[in-house]
Design a protein around this motif. Structure first.
Motif, PDB file in Angstrom:
ATOM      1  N   VAL A 213       3.553   2.899   6.185  1.00 40.98           N
ATOM      2  CA  VAL A 213       4.136   3.503   4.991  1.00 40.98           C
ATOM      3  C   VAL A 213       4.815   2.452   4.110  1.00 40.98           C
ATOM      4  N   TRP A 214       4.651   2.582   2.794  1.00 39.96           N
ATOM      5  CA  TRP A 214       5.406   1.805   1.802  1.00 39.96           C
ATOM      6  C   TRP A 214       6.620   2.661   1.417  1.00 39.96           C
TER       7      TRP A 214
ATOM      8  N   VAL B  63       9.431   4.297  -2.692  1.00 39.87           N
ATOM      9  CA  VAL B  63       8.576   5.330  -3.281  1.00 39.87           C
ATOM     10  C   VAL B  63       8.331   5.111  -4.772  1.00 39.87           C
TER      11      VAL B  63
ATOM     12  N   LEU C 183       3.550  -1.188  -4.206  1.00 33.20           N
ATOM     13  CA  LEU C 183       2.606  -0.501  -3.325  1.00 33.20           C
ATOM     14  C   LEU C 183       1.191  -1.002  -3.568  1.00 33.20           C
TER      15      LEU C 183
ATOM     16  N   THR D 191      -0.993  -3.023  -0.857  1.00 33.00           N
ATOM     17  CA  THR D 191      -2.204  -2.378  -0.354  1.00 33.00           C
ATOM     18  C   THR D 191      -3.418  -3.265  -0.585  1.00 33.00           C
TER      19      THR D 191
ATOM     20  N   ARG E  95      -4.015   4.038   3.796  1.00 34.10           N
ATOM     21  CA  ARG E  95      -2.579   3.848   4.001  1.00 34.10           C
ATOM     22  C   ARG E  95      -1.891   5.191   4.212  1.00 34.10           C
ATOM     23  N   SER E  96      -0.900   5.199   5.093  1.00 31.92           N
ATOM     24  CA  SER E  96      -0.024   6.361   5.208  1.00 31.92           C
ATOM     25  C   SER E  96       0.904   6.390   4.005  1.00 31.92           C
ATOM     26  N   VAL E  97       1.095   7.571   3.420  1.00 34.10           N
ATOM     27  CA  VAL E  97       1.968   7.699   2.256  1.00 34.10           C
ATOM     28  C   VAL E  97       2.972   8.818   2.499  1.00 34.10           C
TER      29      VAL E  97
ATOM     30  N   GLN F 154       2.045   8.229  -4.591  1.00 40.61           N
ATOM     31  CA  GLN F 154       1.452   7.057  -3.967  1.00 40.61           C
ATOM     32  C   GLN F 154      -0.046   7.219  -3.713  1.00 40.61           C
ATOM     33  N   ILE F 155      -0.522   8.451  -3.670  1.00 45.16           N
ATOM     34  CA  ILE F 155      -1.909   8.700  -3.271  1.00 45.16           C
ATOM     35  C   ILE F 155      -2.922   8.077  -4.230  1.00 45.16           C
TER      36      ILE F 155
ATOM     37  N   VAL G 116      -3.311   4.260  -3.693  1.00 50.14           N
ATOM     38  CA  VAL G 116      -4.039   3.883  -2.479  1.00 50.14           C
ATOM     39  C   VAL G 116      -5.533   4.166  -2.642  1.00 50.14           C
TER      40      VAL G 116
END
Length: 254
Positions: free
Chosen positions: A160-161, A164, A170, A174, A185-187, A192-193, A196
């Motif tokens: 996770v980054w 936020v 991020l 990434t 990546r886990s968000v 954030q989606i 990524v």
């Protein structure tokens, strides 16, 4: 949870561990079970062996909901991971969050046929290593990438980054992670989606190169840019094209 399930993430992980206060574990567990009755999702359980973790395992094992898999935090012991996989019968994804977990990366990756992937929990790992993160985690990151691929598992997703609002950070992190062998990546926030997804989706320049390489049947050759191409390069080109196909057919696979 409803907002996450209705969003653009490729997979949703319902968290019973760090995001839930100790006094709220039982209530959160019931919410998760109710959600799984109507929606397929993954669950991050509490550490196996802990009271909360054992309660999670009993509840999920008895549930008839659509449990897609479990993320197993604080993973260190391959035998414990096998116990979780056998008890639940769904894909398990160990999270390596300690020095011992990193040392046992390959053993965890190959502990059971239901291991679907491995990843790092970098905040806990940094604390255990007594480092401030950043370059100090370069070796553990490489270790988990090598262990995953040696075990025949997908490239690991990045941790996770936590900043936020720092979408620029991020993006840069990434990009660096993808170059280092991570994918996806886990968000923890919807904003954030898209970042990524954009980073992980092959761009047109990459795809044009991949198509030009994949169209040859020679054992080795020099491409139009003057670069030597052999079997290893061809395999990367085919991987990029397979990712592109997944984006078109199923949406981003980050």
């Amino acid at each position: 949870m409803a907002k996450a399930l209705a969003g653009e993430a490729d997979a949703v992980v319902l968290d019973l561990e760090d995001a839930v206060a100790p006094a709220a574990k039982a209530e959160a567990r019931q919410h998760v079970l109710a959600t799984l009755a109507d929606h397929a999702a993954y669950v991050r359980i509490n550490a196996p062996g802990s009271d909360a973790g054992e309660a999670d395992l009993r509840a999920l094992a008895a549930s008839t909901g659509a449990l897609a898999g479990v993320r197993v935090p604080k993973s260190e012991d391959p035998g414990e991971l096998r116990r979780v996989a056998d008890q639940l019968g769904v894909p398990v994804f160990p999270i390596l969050e300690s020095a011992l977990g990193v040392e046992n990366a390959f053993a965890l990756a190959t502990a059971h046929p239901l291991v679907g992937g491995i990843s790092l929990g970098e905040a806990d790992l940094a604390a255990d290593l007594r480092v401030a993160g950043g370059p100090a985690l370069d070796w553990p990151r490489s270790r988990v990438v090598v262990a995953a691929r040696a075990a025949g598992l997908p490239s690991p997703v990045q941790s996770v980054w936590t900043a936020v609002r720092d979408l620029g950070g991020l993006r840069a992190d990434t990009v660096a992670g993808r170059r280092a062998g991570f994918f996806g990546r886990s968000v923890i926030h919807p904003a954030q989606i898209p970042v990524v997804h954009e980073v992980c989706e092959p761009d047109e320049e990459e795809l044009a190169w991949a198509r030009s390489v994949a169209g040859h049947d020679q054992a080795a050759w020099i491409d139009h840019n003057g670069q030597f191409v052999d079997k290893a390069v061809l395999e990367r080109a085919r991987w990029l094209l397979s990712i592109a196909d997944q984006y078109v057919k199923e949406g981003p696979q980050s």
